[in-house]
Design a protein around this motif. Structure first.
Motif, PDB file in Angstrom:
ATOM      1  N   GLY A  19      -6.786  85.743  16.131  1.00  0.00           N
ATOM      2  CA  GLY A  19      -5.985  86.079  14.963  1.00  0.00           C
ATOM      3  C   GLY A  19      -5.750  84.913  14.032  1.00  0.00           C
ATOM      4  N   CYS A  20      -6.102  83.716  14.451  1.00  0.00           N
ATOM      5  CA  CYS A  20      -5.872  82.539  13.618  1.00  0.00           C
ATOM      6  C   CYS A  20      -7.151  82.163  12.878  1.00  0.00           C
ATOM      7  CB  CYS A  20      -5.408  81.379  14.485  1.00  0.00           C
ATOM      8  SG  CYS A  20      -5.063  79.893  13.530  1.00  0.00           S
ATOM      9  N   THR A  21      -7.025  81.911  11.591  1.00  0.00           N
ATOM     10  CA  THR A  21      -8.219  81.586  10.801  1.00  0.00           C
ATOM     11  C   THR A  21      -8.165  80.169  10.235  1.00  0.00           C
ATOM     12  OG1 THR A  21      -7.169  82.628   8.891  1.00  0.00           O
ATOM     13  CG2 THR A  21      -8.718  83.968  10.143  1.00  0.00           C
ATOM     14  N   LEU A  48      -8.257  74.108  18.497  1.00  0.00           N
ATOM     15  CA  LEU A  48      -6.933  74.447  17.991  1.00  0.00           C
ATOM     16  C   LEU A  48      -6.698  73.837  16.622  1.00  0.00           C
ATOM     17  CD1 LEU A  48      -4.638  73.990  21.121  1.00  0.00           C
ATOM     18  CD2 LEU A  48      -5.686  76.081  20.276  1.00  0.00           C
ATOM     19  N   CYS A  49      -6.062  74.608  15.759  1.00  0.00           N
ATOM     20  CA  CYS A  49      -5.658  74.082  14.464  1.00  0.00           C
ATOM     21  C   CYS A  49      -4.387  73.247  14.657  1.00  0.00           C
ATOM     22  CB  CYS A  49      -5.396  75.233  13.491  1.00  0.00           C
ATOM     23  SG  CYS A  49      -4.008  76.270  13.975  1.00  0.00           S
ATOM     24  N   HIS A  50      -3.951  72.649  13.602  1.00  0.00           N
ATOM     25  CA  HIS A  50      -2.785  71.774  13.679  1.00  0.00           C
ATOM     26  C   HIS A  50      -1.563  72.505  14.247  1.00  0.00           C
ATOM     27  CE1 HIS A  50      -0.522  68.231  12.594  1.00  0.00           C
ATOM     28  NE2 HIS A  50       0.397  68.998  12.050  1.00  0.00           N
ATOM     29  N   GLU A  51      -1.333  73.699  13.754  1.00  0.00           N
ATOM     30  CA  GLU A  51      -0.151  74.464  14.172  1.00  0.00           C
ATOM     31  C   GLU A  51      -0.221  74.851  15.645  1.00  0.00           C
ATOM     32  OE1 GLU A  51       2.756  75.241  12.622  1.00  0.00           O
ATOM     33  OE2 GLU A  51       1.948  73.709  11.287  1.00  0.00           O
ATOM     34  N   HIS A  52      -1.369  75.358  16.050  1.00  0.00           N
ATOM     35  CA  HIS A  52      -1.477  75.799  17.435  1.00  0.00           C
ATOM     36  C   HIS A  52      -1.509  74.623  18.396  1.00  0.00           C
ATOM     37  CE1 HIS A  52      -2.628  79.930  15.990  1.00  0.00           C
ATOM     38  NE2 HIS A  52      -1.662  80.116  16.874  1.00  0.00           N
ATOM     39  N   TYR A  53      -1.994  73.507  17.922  1.00  0.00           N
ATOM     40  CA  TYR A  53      -1.960  72.319  18.771  1.00  0.00           C
ATOM     41  C   TYR A  53      -0.510  71.925  19.058  1.00  0.00           C
ATOM     42  CZ  TYR A  53      -2.573  67.552  20.364  1.00  0.00           C
ATOM     43  OH  TYR A  53      -2.519  66.406  21.103  1.00  0.00           O
TER      44      TYR A  53
HETATM   45 ZN   LIG Z   1      -4.602  78.232  15.034  1.00  0.00          ZN
END
Ligand SMILES: [Zn+2]
Length: 72
Positions: A19-21, A48-53
């Motif tokens: 769900g994350c792009t 992982l993107c910054h937020e998910h990291y």
């Molecule tokens: Zn993400």
């Protein structure tokens, strides 16, 4: 994109969380990510993107504390 201890992520790689792009910044062992409760795709490494990291780091910390309480 240099000095990344957890793994280099090439340009154009997207976050593996479903769900994350966002574009990915970190590559992490997939199992380590799955244990944190984030839903990720991929085989051995998750991106992982910054937020998910940030979320991942927070949740691994929390898990460790919970485990300590649970197994006391
Ligand atoms: Zn993400």
């Amino acid at each position: 994109m240099v000095n990344d201890f957890l793994g280099k992520v090439g340009k154009g790689v997207n976050c593996s969380v479903s769900g994350c792009t966002n574009s990915a910044e970190r590559s992490i062992n997939r199992e380590a990510v799955a244990n944190s409760g984030l839903k990720v795709s991929g085989e051995r490494r998750a991106f992982l993107c910054h937020e998910h990291y940030k979320i991942w780091k927070k949740s691994t910390k929390k898990d460790r504390e919970l485990d300590r309480v649970r197994f006391k």
